[in-house]
Scaffold this motif. Sequence first.
Motif, mmCIF file in Angstrom:
data_model
loop_
_atom_site.group_PDB
_atom_site.id
_atom_site.type_symbol
_atom_site.label_atom_id
_atom_site.label_comp_id
_atom_site.label_asym_id
_atom_site.label_seq_id
_atom_site.Cartn_x
_atom_site.Cartn_y
_atom_site.Cartn_z
ATOM 1 N N LEU A 243 0.800 -1.199 0.056
ATOM 2 C CA LEU A 243 0.022 -0.148 -0.016
ATOM 3 C C LEU A 243 0.866 1.328 -0.015
ATOM 4 C CD1 LEU A 243 -2.917 0.433 -0.067
ATOM 5 C CD2 LEU A 243 -3.049 0.822 2.419
ATOM 6 N N ALA A 244 2.044 1.229 0.774
ATOM 7 C CA ALA A 244 2.709 2.236 0.915
ATOM 8 C C ALA A 244 3.523 2.812 -0.374
ATOM 9 C CB ALA A 244 3.840 2.378 2.019
ATOM 10 N N GLU A 245 3.710 1.559 -1.260
ATOM 11 C CA GLU A 245 4.536 1.734 -2.606
ATOM 12 C C GLU A 245 3.717 2.117 -3.517
ATOM 13 O OE1 GLU A 245 6.320 -2.210 -3.208
ATOM 14 O OE2 GLU A 245 8.074 -1.603 -2.455
ATOM 15 N N GLU A 246 2.440 1.824 -3.304
ATOM 16 C CA GLU A 246 1.163 2.367 -4.383
ATOM 17 C C GLU A 246 1.120 3.888 -4.107
ATOM 18 O OE1 GLU A 246 -2.415 0.267 -3.605
ATOM 19 O OE2 GLU A 246 -1.557 -1.664 -4.438
ATOM 20 N N VAL A 247 1.192 4.218 -2.972
ATOM 21 C CA VAL A 247 1.001 5.900 -2.736
ATOM 22 C C VAL A 247 2.332 6.573 -3.517
ATOM 23 C CG1 VAL A 247 1.136 7.516 -0.929
ATOM 24 C CG2 VAL A 247 -0.422 5.453 -0.816
ATOM 25 N N ILE A 248 3.465 6.071 -2.799
ATOM 26 C CA ILE A 248 4.469 6.556 -3.584
ATOM 27 C C ILE A 248 4.711 6.565 -4.918
ATOM 28 C CG2 ILE A 248 7.340 6.314 -3.819
ATOM 29 C CD1 ILE A 248 7.026 4.999 -0.636
ATOM 30 N N LYS A 249 3.925 5.554 -5.898
ATOM 31 C CA LYS A 249 4.072 5.580 -7.243
ATOM 32 C C LYS A 249 3.136 6.749 -7.866
ATOM 33 C CE LYS A 249 3.032 2.468 -11.148
ATOM 34 N NZ LYS A 249 2.468 1.012 -11.564
ATOM 35 N N GLU A 250 2.185 6.930 -7.034
ATOM 36 C CA GLU A 250 1.238 8.217 -7.139
ATOM 37 C C GLU A 250 1.947 9.594 -6.935
ATOM 38 O OE1 GLU A 250 -2.887 7.974 -7.605
ATOM 39 O OE2 GLU A 250 -2.521 5.978 -6.485
ATOM 40 N N ASP A 251 2.439 9.456 -5.826
ATOM 41 C CA ASP A 251 3.122 10.636 -5.131
ATOM 42 C C ASP A 251 4.491 10.399 -4.606
ATOM 43 O OD1 ASP A 251 3.485 13.162 -3.878
ATOM 44 O OD2 ASP A 251 2.108 12.825 -2.217
ATOM 45 N N PRO A 252 5.405 10.519 -5.412
ATOM 46 C CA PRO A 252 6.789 10.382 -5.177
ATOM 47 C C PRO A 252 7.356 11.245 -4.012
ATOM 48 C CG PRO A 252 6.703 10.689 -7.445
ATOM 49 C CD PRO A 252 5.322 10.914 -7.025
ATOM 50 N N ASP A 253 6.746 12.267 -3.566
ATOM 51 C CA ASP A 253 7.191 13.003 -2.483
ATOM 52 C C ASP A 253 6.400 12.946 -1.281
ATOM 53 O OD1 ASP A 253 9.129 14.222 -4.072
ATOM 54 O OD2 ASP A 253 7.607 15.697 -4.919
ATOM 55 N N ASN A 254 5.615 11.685 -1.190
ATOM 56 C CA ASN A 254 4.902 11.550 -0.048
ATOM 57 C C ASN A 254 5.568 11.030 1.187
ATOM 58 O OD1 ASN A 254 2.762 10.212 1.880
ATOM 59 N ND2 ASN A 254 1.420 10.906 0.311
ATOM 60 N N TYR A 255 5.950 12.243 2.135
ATOM 61 C CA TYR A 255 6.744 11.750 3.261
ATOM 62 C C TYR A 255 6.279 10.701 4.238
ATOM 63 C CZ TYR A 255 3.916 15.126 5.683
ATOM 64 O OH TYR A 255 2.937 15.878 6.062
ATOM 65 N N ILE A 256 4.929 10.739 4.431
ATOM 66 C CA ILE A 256 4.376 9.845 5.170
ATOM 67 C C ILE A 256 4.106 8.215 4.905
ATOM 68 C CG2 ILE A 256 2.057 9.153 6.046
ATOM 69 C CD1 ILE A 256 0.819 12.106 5.417
ATOM 70 N N ALA A 257 4.024 8.109 3.455
ATOM 71 C CA ALA A 257 4.282 6.922 2.915
ATOM 72 C C ALA A 257 5.706 6.167 3.022
ATOM 73 C CB ALA A 257 3.829 6.708 1.392
ATOM 74 N N TYR A 258 6.760 7.291 2.776
ATOM 75 C CA TYR A 258 8.060 6.564 3.015
ATOM 76 C C TYR A 258 8.366 6.216 4.332
ATOM 77 C CZ TYR A 258 10.003 7.990 -1.905
ATOM 78 O OH TYR A 258 10.311 7.737 -2.958
ATOM 79 N N ASN A 259 7.730 7.136 5.376
ATOM 80 C CA ASN A 259 7.884 6.558 6.823
ATOM 81 C C ASN A 259 7.631 5.216 7.062
ATOM 82 O OD1 ASN A 259 8.405 7.053 9.511
ATOM 83 N ND2 ASN A 259 6.047 7.103 9.543
ATOM 84 N N VAL A 260 6.191 4.885 6.641
ATOM 85 C CA VAL A 260 5.479 3.694 6.638
ATOM 86 C C VAL A 260 6.579 2.523 6.216
ATOM 87 C CG1 VAL A 260 3.545 2.322 6.540
ATOM 88 C CG2 VAL A 260 3.284 4.793 7.178
ATOM 89 N N LEU A 261 6.751 2.987 4.744
ATOM 90 C CA LEU A 261 7.564 2.046 4.023
ATOM 91 C C LEU A 261 8.791 1.576 4.746
ATOM 92 C CD1 LEU A 261 7.706 0.400 1.533
ATOM 93 C CD2 LEU A 261 8.845 2.171 0.398
#
Length: 232
Positions: free
Chosen positions: A95-113
């Motif tokens: 799920l975190a990787e899906e978010v990053i794919k759509e928004d490469p600057d999503n710091y929340i997703a990188y944190n979770v990942l």
Amino acid sequence: MRIKLPGSRKVKSTVLAVCAVVAIVIIITAGINNKKEKQIMQAKIEQQQKQEKEDQKKIKIEIEEKKKKQQQLDQKAGQADALFYARKYDDAIKLAEEVIKEDPDNYIAYNVLGITKIFKSRTLDEGMKDLDRSLQLKSDYGYAMFNKGLAYELLGYYDEAIEWYNKNLKVEKYVWSYYGIASIYGRRGDIENTVKYFKKAIEVDPKVKETAKDEHDFDPVRGDERFSRLLK
């Protein structure tokens, strides 16, 4: 000095009348042309104003759509975080990787990942890079600071863990950073610092007492009255 026109008085009168008519026609024509120019100019101004309003409306819609999309992605990253805490690591990573794919600057997703990779692999390799990326995107993101502390504590790098817990505490008074530091000192048998930071954790959220009752990290200091009093 008078200007004498050639010809009879009748001819002169006719000429003057024609000149007057021509002058009037010129004046009227000029007035009409001037009015048309004003109308054209006004129409252009109105068209420009209309276009500006349409552009502003379009920009507003685009901003709202972008904001809505960002909120959806942030919520999705939050869902990934919930999956991490449920120990569904593969689902959280996906799920975190899906978010990053759509928004490469999503710091929340990188944190979770990052923290999920570390808990899954029990290594700092790729996961720490993701946590660092989260902090590159948002340098004051306290949650990523806490997770770096948590990751270091998990793998036994206690000094580094305390360092990052303290960095987190500089931006927010997060109960689990106080608790994390207290548990590390508890593991070391350092009663003074255990009590110091556990007290701070209790001040933020007294419910941590219940967690501490079953926390093995506090076993080395559990028999000390200074610590046991805090659990009451």
